[in-house]
Design a protein around this motif. Sequence first.
Motif, PDB file in Angstrom:
ATOM      1  N   ILE A 111       0.845  -1.195   0.000  1.00 41.43           N
ATOM      2  CA  ILE A 111       0.000   0.000   0.000  1.00 41.43           C
ATOM      3  C   ILE A 111       0.879   1.243   0.000  1.00 41.43           C
ATOM      4  O   ILE A 111       1.678   1.453   0.918  1.00 41.43           O
ATOM      5  CB  ILE A 111      -0.945  -0.007   1.223  1.00 41.43           C
ATOM      6  CG1 ILE A 111      -1.893  -1.207   1.133  1.00 41.43           C
ATOM      7  CG2 ILE A 111      -1.723   1.301   1.319  1.00 41.43           C
ATOM      8  CD1 ILE A 111      -2.741  -1.408   2.369  1.00 41.43           C
ATOM      9  N   ILE A 112       0.713   2.076  -1.039  1.00 40.32           N
ATOM     10  CA  ILE A 112       1.561   3.255  -1.222  1.00 40.32           C
ATOM     11  C   ILE A 112       0.686   4.498  -1.428  1.00 40.32           C
ATOM     12  O   ILE A 112       0.177   4.726  -2.529  1.00 40.32           O
ATOM     13  CB  ILE A 112       2.501   3.083  -2.430  1.00 40.32           C
ATOM     14  CG1 ILE A 112       3.275   1.766  -2.349  1.00 40.32           C
ATOM     15  CG2 ILE A 112       3.454   4.272  -2.536  1.00 40.32           C
ATOM     16  CD1 ILE A 112       4.138   1.481  -3.573  1.00 40.32           C
ATOM     17  N   PRO A 113       0.489   5.320  -0.411  1.00 45.58           N
ATOM     18  CA  PRO A 113      -0.212   6.594  -0.608  1.00 45.58           C
ATOM     19  C   PRO A 113       0.656   7.552  -1.426  1.00 45.58           C
ATOM     20  O   PRO A 113       1.883   7.571  -1.282  1.00 45.58           O
ATOM     21  CB  PRO A 113      -0.400   7.118   0.813  1.00 45.58           C
ATOM     22  CG  PRO A 113      -0.257   5.906   1.700  1.00 45.58           C
ATOM     23  CD  PRO A 113       0.760   5.052   1.000  1.00 45.58           C
ATOM     24  N   LEU A 159       2.313 -10.176  -5.864  1.00 47.11           N
ATOM     25  CA  LEU A 159       2.056  -8.890  -5.226  1.00 47.11           C
ATOM     26  C   LEU A 159       0.791  -8.235  -5.774  1.00 47.11           C
ATOM     27  O   LEU A 159       0.400  -8.447  -6.919  1.00 47.11           O
ATOM     28  CB  LEU A 159       3.226  -7.928  -5.465  1.00 47.11           C
ATOM     29  CG  LEU A 159       4.619  -8.373  -5.031  1.00 47.11           C
ATOM     30  CD1 LEU A 159       5.635  -7.296  -5.403  1.00 47.11           C
ATOM     31  CD2 LEU A 159       4.664  -8.665  -3.540  1.00 47.11           C
ATOM     32  N   GLU A 160       0.212  -7.412  -4.924  1.00 43.82           N
ATOM     33  CA  GLU A 160      -0.854  -6.492  -5.299  1.00 43.82           C
ATOM     34  C   GLU A 160      -0.357  -5.117  -4.868  1.00 43.82           C
ATOM     35  O   GLU A 160      -0.116  -4.888  -3.684  1.00 43.82           O
ATOM     36  CB  GLU A 160      -2.146  -6.862  -4.563  1.00 43.82           C
ATOM     37  CG  GLU A 160      -3.270  -5.870  -4.705  1.00 43.82           C
ATOM     38  CD  GLU A 160      -4.444  -6.236  -3.829  1.00 43.82           C
ATOM     39  OE1 GLU A 160      -5.540  -6.411  -4.379  1.00 43.82           O
ATOM     40  OE2 GLU A 160      -4.267  -6.357  -2.593  1.00 43.82           O
ATOM     41  N   ILE A 161      -0.173  -4.218  -5.815  1.00 43.40           N
ATOM     42  CA  ILE A 161       0.406  -2.916  -5.524  1.00 43.40           C
ATOM     43  C   ILE A 161      -0.695  -1.868  -5.616  1.00 43.40           C
ATOM     44  O   ILE A 161      -1.219  -1.583  -6.698  1.00 43.40           O
ATOM     45  CB  ILE A 161       1.556  -2.597  -6.497  1.00 43.40           C
ATOM     46  CG1 ILE A 161       2.604  -3.720  -6.449  1.00 43.40           C
ATOM     47  CG2 ILE A 161       2.203  -1.258  -6.153  1.00 43.40           C
ATOM     48  CD1 ILE A 161       3.594  -3.683  -7.587  1.00 43.40           C
ATOM     49  N   ILE A 162      -1.075  -1.316  -4.467  1.00 43.13           N
ATOM     50  CA  ILE A 162      -2.202  -0.393  -4.389  1.00 43.13           C
ATOM     51  C   ILE A 162      -1.669   1.021  -4.187  1.00 43.13           C
ATOM     52  O   ILE A 162      -1.084   1.349  -3.143  1.00 43.13           O
ATOM     53  CB  ILE A 162      -3.143  -0.765  -3.224  1.00 43.13           C
ATOM     54  CG1 ILE A 162      -3.591  -2.229  -3.342  1.00 43.13           C
ATOM     55  CG2 ILE A 162      -4.351   0.165  -3.208  1.00 43.13           C
ATOM     56  CD1 ILE A 162      -4.405  -2.711  -2.166  1.00 43.13           C
ATOM     57  N   ARG A 185      -3.988   5.228   3.862  1.00 36.36           N
ATOM     58  CA  ARG A 185      -3.640   3.848   4.222  1.00 36.36           C
ATOM     59  C   ARG A 185      -4.894   3.033   4.502  1.00 36.36           C
ATOM     60  O   ARG A 185      -4.967   1.853   4.151  1.00 36.36           O
ATOM     61  CB  ARG A 185      -2.717   3.837   5.440  1.00 36.36           C
ATOM     62  CG  ARG A 185      -1.289   4.276   5.115  1.00 36.36           C
ATOM     63  CD  ARG A 185      -0.445   4.277   6.359  1.00 36.36           C
ATOM     64  NE  ARG A 185       0.946   4.600   6.073  1.00 36.36           N
ATOM     65  CZ  ARG A 185       1.817   4.992   6.995  1.00 36.36           C
ATOM     66  NH1 ARG A 185       1.428   5.121   8.265  1.00 36.36           N
ATOM     67  NH2 ARG A 185       3.070   5.266   6.672  1.00 36.36           N
ATOM     68  N   ASN A 186      -5.882   3.655   5.146  1.00 37.73           N
ATOM     69  CA  ASN A 186      -7.147   2.949   5.379  1.00 37.73           C
ATOM     70  C   ASN A 186      -7.809   2.560   4.062  1.00 37.73           C
ATOM     71  O   ASN A 186      -8.350   1.457   3.928  1.00 37.73           O
ATOM     72  CB  ASN A 186      -8.101   3.826   6.193  1.00 37.73           C
ATOM     73  CG  ASN A 186      -7.697   3.934   7.651  1.00 37.73           C
ATOM     74  OD1 ASN A 186      -6.942   3.101   8.154  1.00 37.73           O
ATOM     75  ND2 ASN A 186      -8.183   4.953   8.325  1.00 37.73           N
ATOM     76  N   THR A 187      -7.767   3.471   3.077  1.00 38.68           N
ATOM     77  CA  THR A 187      -8.311   3.159   1.762  1.00 38.68           C
ATOM     78  C   THR A 187      -7.603   1.942   1.176  1.00 38.68           C
ATOM     79  O   THR A 187      -8.235   1.051   0.590  1.00 38.68           O
ATOM     80  CB  THR A 187      -8.167   4.366   0.813  1.00 38.68           C
ATOM     81  OG1 THR A 187      -8.946   5.453   1.319  1.00 38.68           O
ATOM     82  CG2 THR A 187      -8.645   4.018  -0.597  1.00 38.68           C
ATOM     83  N   GLY A 188      -6.286   1.910   1.343  1.00 40.63           N
ATOM     84  CA  GLY A 188      -5.524   0.763   0.857  1.00 40.63           C
ATOM     85  C   GLY A 188      -5.924  -0.522   1.548  1.00 40.63           C
ATOM     86  O   GLY A 188      -6.116  -1.564   0.908  1.00 40.63           O
ATOM     87  N   LEU A 189      -6.071  -0.463   2.869  1.00 35.41           N
ATOM     88  CA  LEU A 189      -6.486  -1.656   3.629  1.00 35.41           C
ATOM     89  C   LEU A 189      -7.855  -2.151   3.178  1.00 35.41           C
ATOM     90  O   LEU A 189      -8.065  -3.354   2.987  1.00 35.41           O
ATOM     91  CB  LEU A 189      -6.510  -1.336   5.129  1.00 35.41           C
ATOM     92  CG  LEU A 189      -5.177  -1.264   5.854  1.00 35.41           C
ATOM     93  CD1 LEU A 189      -5.383  -0.765   7.288  1.00 35.41           C
ATOM     94  CD2 LEU A 189      -4.497  -2.628   5.868  1.00 35.41           C
ATOM     95  N   GLU A 190      -8.770  -1.226   3.021  1.00 37.20           N
ATOM     96  CA  GLU A 190     -10.143  -1.600   2.677  1.00 37.20           C
ATOM     97  C   GLU A 190     -10.254  -2.187   1.271  1.00 37.20           C
ATOM     98  O   GLU A 190     -11.212  -2.904   0.968  1.00 37.20           O
ATOM     99  CB  GLU A 190     -11.045  -0.374   2.822  1.00 37.20           C
ATOM    100  CG  GLU A 190     -11.224   0.056   4.285  1.00 37.20           C
ATOM    101  CD  GLU A 190     -11.721   1.484   4.432  1.00 37.20           C
ATOM    102  OE1 GLU A 190     -11.891   2.168   3.388  1.00 37.20           O
ATOM    103  OE2 GLU A 190     -11.916   1.929   5.580  1.00 37.20           O
ATOM    104  N   ASN A 191      -9.277  -1.893   0.431  1.00 40.26           N
ATOM    105  CA  ASN A 191      -9.313  -2.388  -0.952  1.00 40.26           C
ATOM    106  C   ASN A 191      -8.252  -3.450  -1.223  1.00 40.26           C
ATOM    107  O   ASN A 191      -8.007  -3.798  -2.376  1.00 40.26           O
ATOM    108  CB  ASN A 191      -9.123  -1.216  -1.918  1.00 40.26           C
ATOM    109  CG  ASN A 191     -10.324  -0.301  -1.969  1.00 40.26           C
ATOM    110  OD1 ASN A 191     -11.268  -0.546  -2.721  1.00 40.26           O
ATOM    111  ND2 ASN A 191     -10.308   0.749  -1.170  1.00 40.26           N
ATOM    112  N   PHE A 213       3.186  -1.596   4.192  1.00 47.34           N
ATOM    113  CA  PHE A 213       3.022  -0.165   3.936  1.00 47.34           C
ATOM    114  C   PHE A 213       4.359   0.421   3.480  1.00 47.34           C
ATOM    115  O   PHE A 213       5.411   0.139   4.054  1.00 47.34           O
ATOM    116  CB  PHE A 213       2.564   0.561   5.202  1.00 47.34           C
ATOM    117  CG  PHE A 213       1.214   0.123   5.705  1.00 47.34           C
ATOM    118  CD1 PHE A 213       0.054   0.509   5.045  1.00 47.34           C
ATOM    119  CD2 PHE A 213       1.102  -0.671   6.839  1.00 47.34           C
ATOM    120  CE1 PHE A 213      -1.197   0.108   5.510  1.00 47.34           C
ATOM    121  CE2 PHE A 213      -0.130  -1.082   7.310  1.00 47.34           C
ATOM    122  CZ  PHE A 213      -1.290  -0.687   6.639  1.00 47.34           C
ATOM    123  N   LEU A 214       4.287   1.271   2.462  1.00 51.52           N
ATOM    124  CA  LEU A 214       5.489   1.925   1.954  1.00 51.52           C
ATOM    125  C   LEU A 214       5.152   3.371   1.609  1.00 51.52           C
ATOM    126  O   LEU A 214       4.170   3.635   0.905  1.00 51.52           O
ATOM    127  CB  LEU A 214       6.000   1.195   0.708  1.00 51.52           C
ATOM    128  CG  LEU A 214       7.286   1.718   0.069  1.00 51.52           C
ATOM    129  CD1 LEU A 214       8.462   1.625   1.037  1.00 51.52           C
ATOM    130  CD2 LEU A 214       7.591   0.953  -1.220  1.00 51.52           C
TER     131      LEU A 214
END
Length: 321
Positions: free
Chosen positions: A6-8, A31-34, A73-79, A87-88
């Motif tokens: 997850i990368i904001p 990997l899944e890169i969000i 980051r929450n958006t990343g977690l939820e998706n 987290f990066l």
Amino acid sequence: MKISVIIPIFNVEKYLSKCIESVLSQTYKNLEIILIDDCGNDNSIKIAQKYIQQDSRIKIIHHSSNKGLAPARNTGLENSSGNYIFFLDSDDYIDKNTLEKLYIKAKETDADFVIGESTAFPETDDEETKKRALKLNEYLKSPTQAIIQVTKENFAETILKIPVVSWGKLFKAEFIKKNKLLFINENVIHEDDGFFLKFMSCLPKIAFSQEQTVMYRIRPLSITATQDKKKKKQNFELSLKDALNYISPRSPYLAKIIRYHTHYSDSIKSKFSFLFKKIHLKNYLKIKIFGLTVFKIKITEIKKSIYLLGVCIYKREIKNA
């Protein structure tokens, strides 16, 4: 097993390519890169969109407005759909073996999260930025233990041993979802602090890896560097309150311990300083931390100074009783 990275993204056009490429070059391929578009005003998202065309593992989720790092980051977690979460930050990068080595350690130990070695490096040669990097590297040092099972008994001790930062750790997604763990839903710094306390209050099993993970960039003009102390304290208090609201119904005992960490201080290794309770009993001075007596001394001297972790916690003239 899939790992969700997850990368904001917010105004990082100068650094984003190196960050994304460091993930794409991982020896671990499942990997899944969000990428979370947090509505900056530079060319970051144009850069990100080029990588989508190159690799199907990448997806971008767009916010409608700037919400900040924690909500991103929450958006990343939820998706996310991975078995593990990493987290990066978008101005940092990782070694090509990072995710594979952390995953191997996670499988070997069945840990709820694995923490590796991270290194802070100064982007510029100015003395202040270099000092901040040195200070952070001292803070990032991990314990020598291979595994820690967090319990109510060792909770207070353990939270002081582990860096609160979310990056550099491989989290078990099932543990996060089961315990409904999210970051504070506000645009603040210190978002890691509250999430860390929430996670630790769920009494995880932690494994430590000596492998290099994140190369953490220290920028002289970053939000963390420029925010004034008053604002930092306000942000920390918001994050702490959010954590206590999560923890208190589940474990009043652990919430009580955490309330002793409400004073932020740079003078000790942990971000969480102590509130010391001093009790005078006739000729004795007793000091409690986390509700436990850690210091008891008979007062027989005119002056007495007491130090803990190099910090003077008690200093005054005392007359013999």
